[in-house]
Enzyme design. Sequence first.
Site, PDB file in Angstrom:
ATOM      1  N   GLN A 214       6.296 -23.319  29.358  1.00  0.00           N
ATOM      2  CA  GLN A 214       5.525 -24.190  28.473  1.00  0.00           C
ATOM      3  C   GLN A 214       6.187 -24.122  27.095  1.00  0.00           C
ATOM      4  O   GLN A 214       6.071 -23.120  26.386  1.00  0.00           O
ATOM      5  CB  GLN A 214       4.075 -23.711  28.397  1.00  0.00           C
ATOM      6  CG  GLN A 214       3.432 -23.433  29.757  1.00  0.00           C
ATOM      7  CD  GLN A 214       2.996 -24.695  30.476  1.00  0.00           C
ATOM      8  OE1 GLN A 214       2.120 -25.425  30.013  1.00  0.00           O
ATOM      9  NE2 GLN A 214       3.602 -24.955  31.628  1.00  0.00           N
ATOM     10  N   GLY A 255      -6.534 -27.686  27.733  1.00  0.00           N
ATOM     11  CA  GLY A 255      -5.289 -27.449  28.435  1.00  0.00           C
ATOM     12  C   GLY A 255      -4.071 -27.998  27.702  1.00  0.00           C
ATOM     13  O   GLY A 255      -4.163 -28.646  26.660  1.00  0.00           O
ATOM     14  N   HIS A 256      -2.900 -27.739  28.311  1.00  0.00           N
ATOM     15  CA  HIS A 256      -1.645 -28.139  27.674  1.00  0.00           C
ATOM     16  C   HIS A 256      -1.505 -29.663  27.613  1.00  0.00           C
ATOM     17  O   HIS A 256      -1.992 -30.383  28.470  1.00  0.00           O
ATOM     18  CB  HIS A 256      -0.445 -27.519  28.404  1.00  0.00           C
ATOM     19  CG  HIS A 256      -0.378 -27.825  29.871  1.00  0.00           C
ATOM     20  ND1 HIS A 256      -0.190 -26.865  30.821  1.00  0.00           N
ATOM     21  CD2 HIS A 256      -0.470 -28.989  30.557  1.00  0.00           C
ATOM     22  CE1 HIS A 256      -0.165 -27.417  32.021  1.00  0.00           C
ATOM     23  NE2 HIS A 256      -0.327 -28.706  31.879  1.00  0.00           N
ATOM     24  N   ASN A 257      -0.854 -30.122  26.557  1.00  0.00           N
ATOM     25  CA  ASN A 257      -0.553 -31.546  26.334  1.00  0.00           C
ATOM     26  C   ASN A 257      -1.786 -32.399  26.058  1.00  0.00           C
ATOM     27  O   ASN A 257      -1.690 -33.635  26.003  1.00  0.00           O
ATOM     28  CB  ASN A 257       0.197 -32.167  27.521  1.00  0.00           C
ATOM     29  CG  ASN A 257       1.589 -31.618  27.699  1.00  0.00           C
ATOM     30  OD1 ASN A 257       1.975 -30.644  27.058  1.00  0.00           O
ATOM     31  ND2 ASN A 257       2.367 -32.223  28.590  1.00  0.00           N
ATOM     32  N   SER A 275      -3.001 -32.859  29.651  1.00  0.00           N
ATOM     33  CA  SER A 275      -2.558 -34.237  29.420  1.00  0.00           C
ATOM     34  C   SER A 275      -3.693 -35.248  29.333  1.00  0.00           C
ATOM     35  O   SER A 275      -3.438 -36.458  29.340  1.00  0.00           O
ATOM     36  CB  SER A 275      -1.543 -34.680  30.484  1.00  0.00           C
ATOM     37  OG  SER A 275      -0.394 -33.849  30.445  1.00  0.00           O
TER      38      SER A 275
END
EC number: 2.3.1.191
Length: 354
Positions: A214, A255-257, A275
């Site tokens: 990441q 979460g990521h993004n 995302s």
Amino acid sequence: MADPVFFAPEGSLSLDDLVALTGARIASAGDGSLRIGGVAPLDEAGAGDVTFVEGPRYLPLLAATQAAACFVVPRHVASVPAGVIALETAKPHDAYVAVLRRLYPAALSPAPLFSPGISPAAHIHPEARLEDGVTVEPGAVVGAGAEIGRGTILAPGCVIGPGVRIGRDCRIGAGATVTHALLGNRVFLHPGVRIGQDGFGYLMSARGHQKVPQVGRVVIQDDVEIGANTTVDRGANRDTVIGEGTKIDNQVQIGHNVVIGRHCVIVSQVGISGSATLGDFVVIGGQAGVIGHARVGNGGQVAATSSVKDDVPPGGRYGGTPARPIKEWYREELALRRLALRELKSAPRDEEES
């Protein structure tokens, strides 16, 4: 054992001051010079306190209140008891909050636990850069290359990772960790917040699961507040972004993004998967979930405990699992309830007892 009071009012306000501050109207006999020195709920207010009431369910408490004055909507002015000054306003709670903010400014942001300045018990890397006026409390750690703006307070035990940028007048709570992140001005992170750890990403196979690096960051814009024990993962291949003025409750997972717009409100225990995108002024109710890559448009609202698997259009009000337009959800719930009641009424007695 002593019974400490942690927040004392800073001064007092006259009734005329309250009118000027809130736009309320004195709707009963009262002296505009009367001093108000505190705020309290209806059932705890005493002489010198102001309180408020909006809904009819609290009218019995209003009838018994000992407050000096009470903010009320026009239709409840006649219900204010003798001896209590009615302050008429369309939004009593807004007026009450305005008085709270004026009398208790210290409650708006955490204060240092120790003296301002750099504690000798803090651990600051020689290559970190701190502007004048930064407070670093005992046990806090600041990594190499970190930059921190003036007026920011790092509470005991917090960890600021290498290269992190933190703006001015921020508050980083006790035990919070901030890595791989850029924070704007006036960002408040409550105790235990986790910012910038790697997100949950694995390449799954029958032979085992390989970790996916990441390599993104977290970007938090000005005036964001994040509640205790909330986690914000750094981006996988782009940045995780939280827009200015957004308020996030305790125990939220981002979460990521993920991209969150400006002035959103996200209530406790919400989960937002990687995302996903939230527009500006979005509201997500408690314990709701937003699936990865879903979009909630500007002004969208999601009811508590709902599950968003498809896009929510701008201004949409959605609820249920899966989330759908809230009127449609209400109709379905009502139809199911009616069906269940009919089935119960038509079931044989022995079947009901079994």
